[in-house]
Design a protein around this motif. Sequence first.
Motif, short mmCIF file in Angstrom:
data_model
loop_
_atom_site.label_atom_id
_atom_site.label_comp_id
_atom_site.label_asym_id
_atom_site.label_seq_id
_atom_site.Cartn_x
_atom_site.Cartn_y
_atom_site.Cartn_z
N GLU A 1 -1.06 17.66 -13.33
CA GLU A 1 -0.53 19.01 -13.55
C GLU A 1 -0.27 19.26 -15.03
N ARG A 2 0.30 18.26 -15.70
CA ARG A 2 0.57 18.40 -17.13
C ARG A 2 -0.71 18.47 -17.94
N GLN A 3 -1.70 17.65 -17.58
CA GLN A 3 -2.97 17.68 -18.30
C GLN A 3 -3.63 19.04 -18.19
N ALA A 4 -3.64 19.59 -16.98
CA ALA A 4 -4.25 20.91 -16.77
C ALA A 4 -3.49 21.99 -17.53
N ALA A 5 -2.16 21.91 -17.51
CA ALA A 5 -1.35 22.92 -18.19
C ALA A 5 -1.55 22.87 -19.70
N ARG A 6 -1.57 21.66 -20.25
CA ARG A 6 -1.76 21.53 -21.71
C ARG A 6 -3.16 21.93 -22.13
N ALA A 7 -4.15 21.59 -21.31
CA ALA A 7 -5.52 21.99 -21.62
C ALA A 7 -5.64 23.50 -21.62
N VAL B 1 0.84 -1.20 0.00
CA VAL B 1 0.00 0.00 0.00
C VAL B 1 0.88 1.25 0.00
N SER B 2 1.94 1.23 0.79
CA SER B 2 2.87 2.37 0.80
C SER B 2 3.48 2.58 -0.58
N LEU B 3 3.86 1.49 -1.24
CA LEU B 3 4.41 1.58 -2.60
C LEU B 3 3.37 2.12 -3.56
N LEU B 4 2.13 1.67 -3.43
CA LEU B 4 1.06 2.14 -4.30
C LEU B 4 0.86 3.64 -4.15
N VAL B 5 0.82 4.12 -2.93
CA VAL B 5 0.62 5.55 -2.69
C VAL B 5 1.81 6.35 -3.24
N LEU B 6 3.01 5.83 -3.05
CA LEU B 6 4.19 6.52 -3.57
C LEU B 6 4.15 6.61 -5.08
N LEU B 7 3.86 5.50 -5.75
CA LEU B 7 3.79 5.52 -7.22
C LEU B 7 2.66 6.42 -7.71
N TRP B 8 1.54 6.42 -6.98
CA TRP B 8 0.44 7.32 -7.34
C TRP B 8 0.93 8.77 -7.29
N PRO C 1 2.00 14.59 -11.04
CA PRO C 1 2.54 15.36 -12.18
C PRO C 1 1.72 15.20 -13.45
N LYS C 2 1.09 14.04 -13.63
CA LYS C 2 0.26 13.85 -14.81
C LYS C 2 -0.90 14.84 -14.82
N THR D 1 -4.80 13.03 -23.18
CA THR D 1 -4.93 11.66 -22.67
C THR D 1 -3.84 11.38 -21.64
N ALA D 2 -4.14 10.46 -20.75
CA ALA D 2 -3.16 10.09 -19.73
C ALA D 2 -1.90 9.52 -20.37
#
Length: 251
Positions: free
Chosen positions: A108-114, A92-99, A105-106, A138-139
């Motif tokens: 943030e990038r989606q909002a910036a590009r939009a 679970v700790s690894l999952l939260v870290l990878l999230w 950042p994904k 897209t993601a």
Amino acid sequence: MSTHLDDAALLSAELLARRWLPRQHPKVKRALIDADLWAATQERLAQVGLRLIDNLYADHVSVALLRPAETAVFGEAGLNSHNNIDLPRDAVSLLVLLWALIVLPKRERQAARAASIDKHGEGDTQNDMFGKDKPVPTAASVSPLVSYRALLADFGVQLGKKTRLDTNLKRLENHGFIVRKGEDITEGPLLDLLLDYDVLAPRILQGALGDVLAQAKELQASLPLALTQPALAETDDGPEDTAPEENQGEA
């Protein structure tokens, strides 16, 4: 009994069989622009205690339990646990870290590009009923890659070293949270669907992991090493541990 299946039943059946479907799947695309089909599918799923979940920032749709069904399915003990798919605490700790390394950042990038597309007048609106005024990339086009070797170098000690990290990465991949591409780790179909961004993001950014991200951002003007650097030399862990400490904390 009639065996005829309408479009809502077929979409529901395919979601149950496959666990998730891409937004570009013909049945999903139709449901996203056809409010009646979307409502009918939700109604079919609700009859068995499920709901269709969609996220404008994700490239897939999936199903999850309705809140009233959770207690009946998992019981009070299940609802009070840190997860309901039997992941150990370090997974679970690894999952939260990878999230945090991928989804934050994904988004943030989606909002910036939009915002950039909207500013320059490229495109008008999303082609589905859940679209916003600004088209969202897209993601797959903006989702960052996490280097496995850098992840091991940066967080291997906290996550149980190589053997345990490999085991938990496999668990997360099997559950659809991540995808392994050689030495890289990227977003899986369920990473941005089953983890609630509105709940999790503030807790991470205002908590201990937020301090880690902030320190790395100050040093590199970006997110941690695991997100930005190419593969590092293999970390020498010494003898591989077979299990982490029992009371390892959650992220």
